[in-house]
Write a protein that holds these residues in place. Structure first.
Motif, PDB file in Angstrom:
ATOM      1  N   GLU A  35       0.812  -1.218   0.000  1.00  0.00           N
ATOM      2  CA  GLU A  35       0.000   0.000   0.000  1.00  0.00           C
ATOM      3  C   GLU A  35       0.846   1.270   0.000  1.00  0.00           C
ATOM      4  N   ARG A  94     -15.097   2.930  -2.795  1.00  0.00           N
ATOM      5  CA  ARG A  94     -13.675   3.240  -2.628  1.00  0.00           C
ATOM      6  C   ARG A  94     -13.408   4.721  -2.908  1.00  0.00           C
ATOM      7  N   GLY A 127      -9.906   5.112  -1.153  1.00  0.00           N
ATOM      8  CA  GLY A 127      -9.164   4.069  -1.835  1.00  0.00           C
ATOM      9  C   GLY A 127      -9.397   2.696  -1.240  1.00  0.00           C
ATOM     10  N   ARG A 128     -10.104   2.626  -0.126  1.00  0.00           N
ATOM     11  CA  ARG A 128     -10.535   1.363   0.479  1.00  0.00           C
ATOM     12  C   ARG A 128     -12.050   1.372   0.597  1.00  0.00           C
ATOM     13  N   ARG A 177      -4.984   3.404  -4.785  1.00  0.00           N
ATOM     14  CA  ARG A 177      -5.116   2.720  -3.500  1.00  0.00           C
ATOM     15  C   ARG A 177      -4.940   3.699  -2.336  1.00  0.00           C
ATOM     16  N   TYR A 178      -5.381   3.251  -1.157  1.00  0.00           N
ATOM     17  CA  TYR A 178      -5.088   3.934   0.091  1.00  0.00           C
ATOM     18  C   TYR A 178      -3.595   3.774   0.370  1.00  0.00           C
TER      19      TYR A 178
END
Length: 352
Positions: free
Chosen positions: A79, A270, A274-275, A297-298
């Motif tokens: 991540e 998301r 990002g999650r 993404r996170y």
């Protein structure tokens, strides 16, 4: 309320745990109120740096002599690998920055907090309980917590995750169903393969592990608590129901939506961090739905969204809510907690 092994483990009177709100929604007042009422107050510290964590634990100790928990997110593999196209994602969001009159974040970072620094500060502060979400903490962390007499709790979205948490040596497991508000914590399989409803998940986890099981997700009143206990849980964790209490730091905009018919509908998205996050859908969610799978993404997308979320409008905020949000009613946290206890005891007495 059932055999009291969770209460004995945590040093509490009633098997009710406050969900740890991240993103600045936790307050010392709410945590201490739940703890003073006989439950376990929990503070979400994922967004805090080491010095802030030390300060929060000190404030909680000053506010209550009862046990409380502090929650951290476990980093997931990869991540921290920076995407190459962050500038492209900024351009997609630029109309919202301009609409709200805010600046995009600095693409040089930093992006999120350093977990190693967070956990070292938290272990040194020695809160009574540390809870984790998003994964299993490193073995050294579990061993050091045990050496210091700190109870550890992990969060599972599936049966396999619950087994992994027990095998790692944590003291209890939260069986967090897909009904829950806030971020989803799956870590063994993709989130899309880990969406299990609370009342399907709880009895399976209770059968699979020997440590105390805490049910979370879609529980907002005594009926939900009684159902969870009947299905094999040793206790419950409740978030959204406490989010509308007087002591939470939910914004007036967030409270207004939670107390409206809009709270009957929630979605997983998301788009804010990002999650996967369960929220009440608003204009931003609907307009950006086509990009659900494309956002970075996170913690990178979380940073890109921070200026937009902080603007605090109903159209752009992440309106966290579980699927039982429509059952939540504004009131002081002590009144809500006491009602949960009395209603649960009455239901279990009358029906069993």
């Amino acid at each position: 309320m059932r055999a009291r092994r969770l209460e004995e483990l945590l040093g509490i009177e009633h098997p009710i745990i406050l969900g740890p709100f991240g993103g600045g929604l936790s307050t010392v007042s709410l945590v201490s109120t739940v703890s003073e009422s006989g439950g376990l107050g929990s503070y979400g510290a994922n967004n805090l740096g080491p010095e802030q964590i030390t300060g929060v634990v000190g404030e909680l100790r000053a506010a209550t002599a009862r046990p409380f928990a502090v929650n951290l997110w476990v980093p997931q593999p990869g991540e921290r690998d920076r995407p190459d196209d962050l500038a492209r994602h900024v351009e997609r969001l630029r109309p919202y920055y301009e609409e709200l009159g805010v600046d995009p974040p600095d693409l040089d970072g930093p992006f999120g907090q350093d977990f190693d620094a967070q956990i070292e500060a938290l272990l040194a502060a020695e809160p009574p309980v540390i809870s984790f979400i998003m994964g299993v903490p490193p073995e050294r962390v579990i061993a050091e917590a045990r050496r210091r007499g700190i109870v550890t709790i992990g969060t599972a979205a599936t049966v396999d995750e619950a087994v992994a948490i027990e095998e790692a040596g944590l003291d209890a497991v939260i069986a967090s169903g897909n009904d829950a508000g806030g971020h989803r914590g799956s870590f063994l399989r993709p989130a899309e393969e880990s969406f299990v409803g609370t009342f399907s998940l709880v009895p399976q986890v209770a059968d699979a592990v020997s440590v105390p099981v805490i049910a979370a997700g879609g529980i907002a009143d005594g009926r939900g608590v009684a159902a969870a206990l009947t299905l094999g849980a040793d206790g419950v964790q409740i978030g959204t129901g406490f989010l509308v209490t007087a002591e939470s730091s939910a914004s007036p905009v967030h409270r207004a939506v939670l107390n409206s018919p809009e709270a009957r509908i929630t979605v997983l998205t998301r788009l804010f961090s990002g999650r996967h996050l369960r929220v009440i859908p608003n204009r931003f969610v609907r307009e950006m739905a086509a990009f659900e799978a494309e956002v970075p993404r996170y913690p990178f997308h979380n940073a890109l969204m921070q200026p937009i979320r902080r603007a605090g409008t109903a159209d752009h905020s992440s309106l966290l809510a579980g699927q039982a949000a429509a059952l939540a009613r504004p009131r002081p946290a002590k009144d809500y907690f006491d009602e949960l206890v009395s209603d649960t005891e009455r239901i279990l007495r009358d029906r069993f």
